[in-house]
Design an enzyme around this catalytic site. Structure first.
Site, PDB file in Angstrom:
ATOM      1  N   SER A 142       0.842  -1.186   0.000  1.00 40.48           N
ATOM      2  CA  SER A 142       0.000   0.000   0.000  1.00 40.48           C
ATOM      3  C   SER A 142       0.883   1.243   0.000  1.00 40.48           C
ATOM      4  O   SER A 142       1.702   1.418  -0.894  1.00 40.48           O
ATOM      5  CB  SER A 142      -0.965  -0.040   1.197  1.00 40.48           C
ATOM      6  OG  SER A 142      -2.006   0.900   1.030  1.00 40.48           O
ATOM      7  N   GLU A 242      -1.850  -2.919  -7.798  1.00 37.06           N
ATOM      8  CA  GLU A 242      -3.047  -3.247  -7.031  1.00 37.06           C
ATOM      9  C   GLU A 242      -3.607  -1.945  -6.497  1.00 37.06           C
ATOM     10  O   GLU A 242      -2.942  -0.916  -6.504  1.00 37.06           O
ATOM     11  CB  GLU A 242      -2.727  -4.212  -5.885  1.00 37.06           C
ATOM     12  CG  GLU A 242      -1.752  -3.666  -4.846  1.00 37.06           C
ATOM     13  CD  GLU A 242      -2.401  -2.816  -3.761  1.00 37.06           C
ATOM     14  OE1 GLU A 242      -3.595  -3.018  -3.469  1.00 37.06           O
ATOM     15  OE2 GLU A 242      -1.716  -1.934  -3.214  1.00 37.06           O
ATOM     16  N   HIS A 311      -4.865  -5.543  -1.095  1.00 34.48           N
ATOM     17  CA  HIS A 311      -5.436  -5.385   0.240  1.00 34.48           C
ATOM     18  C   HIS A 311      -6.343  -6.577   0.552  1.00 34.48           C
ATOM     19  O   HIS A 311      -7.559  -6.455   0.698  1.00 34.48           O
ATOM     20  CB  HIS A 311      -6.209  -4.079   0.325  1.00 34.48           C
ATOM     21  CG  HIS A 311      -5.346  -2.856   0.287  1.00 34.48           C
ATOM     22  ND1 HIS A 311      -4.586  -2.496  -0.813  1.00 34.48           N
ATOM     23  CD2 HIS A 311      -5.118  -1.898   1.224  1.00 34.48           C
ATOM     24  CE1 HIS A 311      -3.941  -1.373  -0.556  1.00 34.48           C
ATOM     25  NE2 HIS A 311      -4.247  -0.992   0.671  1.00 34.48           N
TER      26      HIS A 311
END
Length: 341
Positions: A142, A242, A311
């Site tokens: 992230s 992502e 995630h």
């Protein structure tokens, strides 16, 4: 290094734009990289907070207990529980913990408590020379994408896209983490059947096989870094991405940003993981498949989506910067060598 006379010649011929577009901001030689020492049970993991705070102060102790349960010792950064608004301390404080963990000989690997936002803010305060001279594992995902990519770009150190302290640490996540960082796993078949019922399945965008250095992470974070000098040379790279909580039109916008910055035209392969809670904003929205067809398919490089990256509770750990082979039709990423020494 281009001399003044050469620069003026390019300027006069109108070739300076091309020259700058092909310039790598990396401060290490293109074909060199540094492997960190492998992580073994009993080693010490340094826990830091380079971005957001944890809303519940009790969570810090819970995460420390979990990491110890995995078989590791823990050293907590002195500023890890600081608070500056939504951030875990000032930019200099958060960067100081990262720098100190790399300089500390008693620390074997570094892992953030969580992601969120804030790593882009500490880039000017990171001591890349200390990191280069004290290579060790850095793992996260992230917002931690900023650190993974910039450290590889500036030092050549292989970093790792994988769990943070607050991750779920399922058996699948833990096994991948330990095997990759321990140098015991070199091939990922994506997706693994039955591992994630809610995850998108393998979807081939363009079949084929490719080889290149694996670079990527969170799309939102990478797009926010465009134009900075903290990004690596994208030539012959396999880009993996992502995201979470983004409407399809935002994903379209960010991929367009990568495209306009010359990233997509340089890659040799493309892998998209999971995009959790990424919904079409209306019935008139493009689908994510259409976005890939518009931006990725014309590149004519092997590409697929549905990887166990993102995630999600069950995630794989991937080395950033290491040369890998991919097979888009089968959904396979294979490391050409161990990512650790």
């Amino acid at each position: 290094m281009m001399n003044r006379k050469g620069f003026l010649r390019l300027l006069s011929t109108g070739s300076i734009g091309t020259a700058l577009a092909n310039t790598s901001f990396s401060s290490y030689e293109d074909n060199s990289f540094i492997k960190p020492k492998k992580l073994q049970e009993g080693d010490t993991i340094g826990l830091i907070s380079p971005g957001f705070i944890l809303p519940d102060p009790k969570k810090y102790d819970e995460i420390i207990k979990q990491v110890k349960k995995l078989g590791y010792k823990v050293k907590e950064g002195p500023n890890a529980r600081n608070k500056y608004g939504y951030l875990a301390g000032t930019d200099k404080e958060r960067a100081a913990d990262l720098n100190a963990m790399f300089a500390d000989d008693t620390v074997d690997a570094i892992m953030p408590f969580r992601g969120g936002w804030g790593c882009n803010r500490i880039l000017p305060f990171i001591d890349f020379e200390t990191i280069r001279n004290n290579p060790k594992i850095l793992v996260g995902y992230s917002d931690i994408t900023t650190l993974l990519v910039s450290i590889f770009a500036k030092t050549g150190l292989i970093t790792f896209h994988g769990p943070v302290g607050k991750s779920e640490w399922t058996d699948y996540t833990t096994q991948s983490f330990k095997q990759v960082l321990g140098g015991k796993l070199n091939q990922f078949h994506i997706p693994e059947k039955g591992v994630c019922e809610s995850c998108d399945e393998l979807a081939v965008i363009t079949p084929g096989q490719a080889t290149g250095k694996l670079i990527g992470g969170n799309l939102s974070v990478l797009s926010a870094m465009m134009g900075s000098d903290y990004l690596p040379d994208w030539n012959n790279s396999i880009l993996f991405l992502e995201d979470v909580g983004e409407d399809v039109y935002r994903l379209d916008r960010m991929l367009t940003q990568l495209k306009l910055n010359g990233v997509l035209e340089r890659i040799s392969g493309f892998v998209f993981g999971q995009c959790i809670s990424c919904e079409m904003s209306s019935d008139q929205s493009l689908t994510l498949k259409q976005v890939f067809d518009d931006h990725i398919k014309p590149l004519d490089v092997p590409a697929f989506s549905g990887a166990m990256i993102g995630h999600i509770d069950n995630m794989i750990t991937l080395p950033v910067g290491l040369s890998v082979q991919m097979n888009a039709k089968k959904g396979i990423i294979k490391l050409k060598e161990s990512a650790v020494r």
